[in-house]
Write a protein that holds these residues in place. Sequence first.
Motif, short mmCIF file in Angstrom:
data_model
loop_
_atom_site.label_atom_id
_atom_site.label_comp_id
_atom_site.label_asym_id
_atom_site.label_seq_id
_atom_site.Cartn_x
_atom_site.Cartn_y
_atom_site.Cartn_z
N PHE A 71 0.73 -1.23 0.04
CA PHE A 71 0.14 -0.08 -0.20
C PHE A 71 0.75 1.39 0.08
CE2 PHE A 71 -2.32 3.28 2.23
CZ PHE A 71 -3.54 3.53 1.42
N VAL A 72 2.03 1.03 0.95
CA VAL A 72 2.85 2.42 1.00
C VAL A 72 3.56 2.80 -0.29
CG1 VAL A 72 4.67 3.35 2.32
CG2 VAL A 72 2.81 2.35 3.36
N VAL A 73 3.79 1.67 -0.78
CA VAL A 73 4.77 1.58 -2.03
C VAL A 73 3.79 2.23 -3.14
CG1 VAL A 73 6.09 0.48 -3.88
CG2 VAL A 73 6.59 -0.14 -1.64
N SER A 74 2.60 1.73 -3.32
CA SER A 74 1.71 2.18 -4.32
C SER A 74 1.16 3.49 -4.17
CB SER A 74 0.31 1.11 -4.17
OG SER A 74 0.69 -0.13 -4.29
N VAL A 75 1.09 4.13 -2.87
CA VAL A 75 1.11 5.59 -2.78
C VAL A 75 2.08 6.18 -3.31
CG1 VAL A 75 0.60 7.39 -1.04
CG2 VAL A 75 -0.59 5.17 -0.82
N VAL A 76 3.39 5.96 -3.08
CA VAL A 76 4.48 6.82 -3.57
C VAL A 76 4.75 6.66 -4.80
CG1 VAL A 76 7.19 6.35 -3.37
CG2 VAL A 76 5.68 6.26 -1.37
N VAL A 77 4.54 5.44 -5.45
CA VAL A 77 4.32 5.37 -6.99
C VAL A 77 3.37 6.39 -7.57
CG1 VAL A 77 3.69 3.87 -9.11
CG2 VAL A 77 5.11 2.95 -7.09
N HIS A 78 2.10 6.49 -7.26
CA HIS A 78 1.32 7.39 -7.81
C HIS A 78 1.58 8.83 -7.55
CE1 HIS A 78 -1.35 3.89 -8.15
NE2 HIS A 78 -1.98 4.59 -9.14
N ILE A 79 2.33 9.04 -6.55
CA ILE A 79 2.73 10.52 -6.11
C ILE A 79 3.97 10.73 -7.29
CG2 ILE A 79 4.17 12.12 -4.51
CD1 ILE A 79 2.42 10.48 -2.24
N VAL A 80 4.76 9.85 -7.19
CA VAL A 80 5.80 10.33 -8.12
C VAL A 80 5.36 10.41 -9.60
CG1 VAL A 80 8.01 9.20 -9.36
CG2 VAL A 80 7.56 8.90 -6.94
N MET A 81 4.49 9.69 -9.93
CA MET A 81 3.84 9.46 -11.38
C MET A 81 3.17 10.79 -11.68
SD MET A 81 3.14 5.70 -12.68
CE MET A 81 1.76 5.45 -11.75
N ILE A 82 2.04 11.39 -10.62
CA ILE A 82 1.51 12.58 -10.78
C ILE A 82 2.45 13.83 -10.84
CG2 ILE A 82 0.13 14.11 -9.70
CD1 ILE A 82 -1.41 11.42 -8.47
N MET A 83 3.59 13.92 -9.84
CA MET A 83 4.36 14.83 -9.92
C MET A 83 5.47 14.87 -10.99
SD MET A 83 3.35 16.40 -7.21
CE MET A 83 4.66 17.69 -7.36
N GLY A 84 5.79 13.68 -11.46
CA GLY A 84 6.75 13.57 -12.72
C GLY A 84 5.94 13.92 -13.99
N THR A 85 4.51 13.64 -14.10
CA THR A 85 3.86 14.20 -15.15
C THR A 85 3.63 15.65 -15.30
OG1 THR A 85 2.57 11.98 -15.30
CG2 THR A 85 1.68 13.62 -16.55
#
Length: 310
Positions: A71-85
């Motif tokens: 769950f924690v890794v999934s949250v971080v992944v989405h944050i990175v992809m949103i900010m990266g985009t």
Amino acid sequence: MALGLSLAQEIFSMFLMIAVGYIIVKTGRFQSSDSKVLSNLIVYIFSPCVVLDSFQIELTEDKIKGLVLAFVVSVVVHIVMIMGTKCLDRIFHFNGIEKASIIYTNSGYLIIPLVGAVLGKEWVFYTTAFILVQTILMWTHCNSLISGKAEKDYMEILLNPNIIAMVIGVILFVLEIRLPSVVRSCVANFGNMISPASMLVIGMVIGNVDLGWVFTQKRPYLICFIRLIFYPLFAVAAFGLLGRTGIHADAEYILMVVLLATAAPAAAMVTQLAQIHEKDVKYASVINVMSVIFCIITMPAMVMVYELFY
């Protein structure tokens, strides 16, 4: 390397199922619109059954810690992809459909059956973490990207069949309640239908799309590169380093589940939301089709690199 090859074989098998769906529409046996019936069965019956069945396991400290890790890794992944985009948007000037296609993946239709087939049904349990995070963001952030409005459809989130199945599954898991054998057999058998049904839907949806025209479009290649290669490679490196810290005994495979979800093609829901908000549905479909076809090569490649890096 062995898992990467197994994944490649499984994806190719799924591609053949997609081809069947494509052919039955092209030959006039079915219409693309007929896929809506299968889609409803997947959303309201097959997928929730897979999720519910995945929680019918023994309650252990390792399982709980593993789910929290996912769950924690999934949250971080989405944050990175949103900010990266957001950062990449300054260079490439994405529209809403492109941003949504880059960030959100087909983690339900494709990953649940893929994880079950390649790693085993017991690992489907960890896919629920990524699906939960994405479902919440899909009906808030993703919906806003496509509509252009700050909408937050919390009712859609709460009434999502997969979320309901997760809540029920967690309750049964925590209370260590096991479904009666006859009921669990029924749930498991419905869940087993998700893979062929999901692939048929994808094939039927692209059945009325001119694939020759699809591959003449230039912009979707950039979107697919970011979705299928750029972000997954970052995930491979990060997960490889995280796994080596000894954070969990099963970290290699838990992180691989999240990696598969991260490396999946663009979410089919993007096309559906584009249709709801009367945006460029055809363009959304083009990105989806291209990403599904390219993932036959990119997903196994990412897993192979992960295995070498881990």
